[in-house]
Design a protein around this motif. Structure first.
Motif, PDB file in Angstrom:
ATOM      1  N   CYS A 355       0.861  -1.186   0.000  1.00 44.45           N
ATOM      2  CA  CYS A 355       0.000   0.000   0.000  1.00 44.45           C
ATOM      3  C   CYS A 355       0.898   1.236   0.000  1.00 44.45           C
ATOM      4  O   CYS A 355       2.107   1.101   0.201  1.00 44.45           O
ATOM      5  N   CYS A 357       1.560   3.564   2.201  1.00 46.57           N
ATOM      6  CA  CYS A 357       2.403   3.758   3.382  1.00 46.57           C
ATOM      7  C   CYS A 357       3.341   2.584   3.566  1.00 46.57           C
ATOM      8  O   CYS A 357       4.389   2.689   4.182  1.00 46.57           O
ATOM      9  N   GLY A 358       2.962   1.423   3.038  1.00 44.52           N
ATOM     10  CA  GLY A 358       3.857   0.281   3.013  1.00 44.52           C
ATOM     11  C   GLY A 358       3.627  -0.763   4.080  1.00 44.52           C
ATOM     12  O   GLY A 358       4.222  -1.829   4.050  1.00 44.52           O
ATOM     13  N   PHE A 359       2.728  -0.499   5.046  1.00 51.43           N
ATOM     14  CA  PHE A 359       2.662  -1.409   6.186  1.00 51.43           C
ATOM     15  C   PHE A 359       1.389  -2.259   6.243  1.00 51.43           C
ATOM     16  O   PHE A 359       1.071  -2.837   7.277  1.00 51.43           O
ATOM     17  N   CYS A 367      -1.302   0.146   9.191  1.00 54.10           N
ATOM     18  CA  CYS A 367      -1.369   0.852   7.923  1.00 54.10           C
ATOM     19  C   CYS A 367      -2.208   2.107   8.112  1.00 54.10           C
ATOM     20  O   CYS A 367      -3.262   2.079   8.745  1.00 54.10           O
ATOM     21  N   THR A 368      -1.718   3.235   7.594  1.00 54.03           N
ATOM     22  CA  THR A 368      -2.435   4.492   7.785  1.00 54.03           C
ATOM     23  C   THR A 368      -3.162   4.931   6.514  1.00 54.03           C
ATOM     24  O   THR A 368      -3.629   6.058   6.422  1.00 54.03           O
ATOM     25  N   CYS A 369      -3.212   4.022   5.520  1.00 56.58           N
ATOM     26  CA  CYS A 369      -3.817   4.423   4.246  1.00 56.58           C
ATOM     27  C   CYS A 369      -5.333   4.278   4.301  1.00 56.58           C
ATOM     28  O   CYS A 369      -5.847   3.360   4.950  1.00 56.58           O
TER      29      CYS A 369
HETATM   30 ZN   LIG Z   1      -0.776   1.584   4.132  1.00 59.51          ZN
END
Ligand SMILES: [Zn+2]
Ligand SMILES: Nc1ncnc2c1ncn2[C@@H]1O[C@H](COP(=O)(O)OP(=O)(O)O)[C@@H](O)[C@H]1O
Ligand SMILES: [Mg+2]
Length: 508
Positions: A355, A357-359, A367-369
């Motif tokens: 994603c 943010c990558g997590f 994940c903060t997306c």
């Molecule tokens: Zn993310």
């Protein structure tokens, strides 16, 4: 006097015979060049006249007409400098060359008469008619390429004056006979990172072993810093050696991509290419083409790996253009003057974050997306492209505790032995077919060579059904399972092989 000089022009990877016809007569001095020259060829008159002056000859007091035939083929680049210079020298009677017809000239000239290397000499050398008496005359910096075509007779020189001296003297003692490929495939270089130094990640290492063994496309998905790029960079260390035929095929493409005037010594490509184009790469850079019809990264990766790191950052149109070579092993570029086909049979590798943010797949970090952003990120890679990637693995971050004392893993060299053994099984399997690896075989072959029992086949079909695999997805599953069975030297594909292959289908 009228004189015809033999030469060749590149059209994509093909070398096409061209005659440089020069007619110099008494009359009002002038120079006319016809026969579809491009700008570089049109400018060659200036270089040639100056180079000729540097060797103490004068060819300017004549009415000179030059025709490049066949007239409908666009002549490109500076390789016609040398044939043009020789043509002007012989047609004005400045020099006399015995047996002129047997020579084929290629080379760029500098104003002071140096012979500079040109691209594609290996293509020319391979296209030269055999058996017939032909001698290739080339710049010395191109001689490695000529020496690869066994039996080819060639003369190489550093300057125009050296070239003239050799040819006027009959040339006999200056002719070299090419020995062919003397240097065989080399073991992976020490600059490639070794899997031994990669901590943990046994699942990813195994997936890359399977990918290398069957030449399957692969995708690594995981958090930033998880080691995706590191693992991919280790891959060249476990790829099997190239055959002589593959070395020539790949070297020929690299010879065509050589920059004109690049006087660095040309080396044959002895180990499988591992190309890593940046994600800002344009369509032309990746698949080739452009005004000069140069090969792209996909062709330079022929017989090797094309690795696309940060896959979603690539322009979508560019990625879609890779579908053609992934299916056909070649790229065709159409032009008004015809279609150029570049070989491009490569293993595609890619890495990406799950994603923005990558997590998204990280067990420890959140994940903060927004869901929408995550979806859009995924959609940058089309379904049809994902469908062509046989091996998709998630790369979990290594627990910090695992790094204590940095326990070493299995070395690349020992993984490579298994890969090579699996490739030689495939080599025997595919003798007499156009295929070289499990990844390439047709769906009919995928089924036939799997040699599954009825129960195994029922398992495969129901699993494909459950996972909603397309027909292509199903046959790709069989191909990966075939490779896994080859790695353990088993005749038939069995349920554990299929289960492992199914684990590599997680992402699409
Ligand atoms: Zn993310
Ligand atoms: N399993 C591992 N073993 C050893 N070093 C690792 C491992 N994973 C990551 N690293 C180190 O972390 C750095 C970042 O890894 P990288 O492959 O660039 O991550 P990614 O491409 O997944 O973002 C690498 O240079 C490497 O030194
Ligand atoms: Mg990376």
């Amino acid at each position: 006097m009228f004189r015809r000089i033999r030469s060749y022009c590149l059209f994509g990877i093909k070398a096409v015979p061209v005659s440089v016809e020069v007619d110099a007569s008494q009359g009002l001095p002038g120079f006319t060049l016809v026969g579809l020259p491009d700008n570089a060829v049109r400018e060659s008159r200036e270089r040639v006249v100056s180079a000729i002056r540097s060797v103490g000859k004068v060819v300017t007091g004549f009415r000179t007409t030059v025709n490049l035939s066949p007239a409908d083929l666009r002549k490109e680049g500076s390789a016609l400098d040398l044939p043009l210079a020789i043509g002007m020298l012989v047609s004005t009677g400045e020099i006399e060359i015995p047996k002129l017809d047997r020579y084929v000239f290629i080379g760029e000239l500098s104003l002071d008469g140096l012979l500079k290397p040109v691209r594609g000499v290996l293509s020319v050398a391979m296209s030269l008619p055999r058996g017939q008496e032909s001698i290739l005359v080339i710049p010395k910096a191109n001689s490695t390429e000529a020496s690869l075509v066994e039996g080819l007779r060639y003369i190489s020189a550093d300057t125009l004056s050296e070239c003239i001296e050799i040819l006027e003297g009959g040339a006999e003692c200056s002719i070299s006979v090419a020995k062919g490929l003397t240097q065989k495939s080399v073991p992976p270089s020490s600059s490639i990172p070794d899997f031994r130094n990669v901590v943990g990640m046994s699942g990813v290492k195994r997936a890359l072993e399977v990918a290398a063994a069957g030449a399957h496309n692969f995708l690594l998905v995981g958090s930033p810093g998880a080691g995706k790029t590191l693992c991919a960079r280790c891959l060249p260390g476990i790829l099997p050696e190239m055959t002589d035929e593959e070395i020539l095929e790949t070297t020929r493409i690299h010879s065509c991509a050589r920059r004109a005037g690049d006087s660095e010594a040309f080396k044959p490509v002895l180990s499988r290419p591992f190309r890593t184009p940046h994600h800002s790469a344009s369509m032309v850079a990746l698949v080739g083409g452009g005004a000069r019809l140069l090969p792209g990264e996909a062709s330079l990766a022929h017989n090797g790996v094309l690795f696309l790191d940060e896959l979603p950052e690539f322009n979508r149109g560019v990625l879609e253009a890779l579908r053609e070579p992934m299916e056909d092993g070649a790229i065709s570029v159409s032009r008004a003057s015809g279609t150029v086909v570049w070989p491009a049979r490569f293993m595609m590798g890619a890495a990406m974050n799950p994603c923005p943010c990558g997590f998204a797949m990280d067990p420890k970090r959140a994940c903060t997306c927004l869901p929408d952003a995550r979806k859009r990120y995924r959609e940058r890679i089309s379904g049809p492209l994902l469908d062509r990637i046989d091996i998709q693995v998630s790369v979990p971050p290594v627990e910090a505790g695992q790094f204590v004392g940095r326990p070493g893993g299995e070395s690349s060299a020992s993984i490579r032995e298994r890969v090579c053994a699996a490739r030689s099984i495939q080599h025997r399997r595919f003798s007499g077919t156009p295929f070289k690896s499990n990844a390439e075989m047709s769906s009919e072959c995928a089924h036939r060579f799997a040699m599954m029992s009825q129960a195994t086949e029922r398992f495969a079909v129901s699993a494909a059904d459950k996972m909603n695999l397309s027909a292509r997805g199903y046959y790709r599953l069989l191909k990966v399972a075939r490779t896994i069975a080859d790695l353990r030297k088993n005749e038939s594909v069995e349920i554990p092989d299929l289960s492992e292959a199914l684990r590599y289908k997680t992402y699409s």
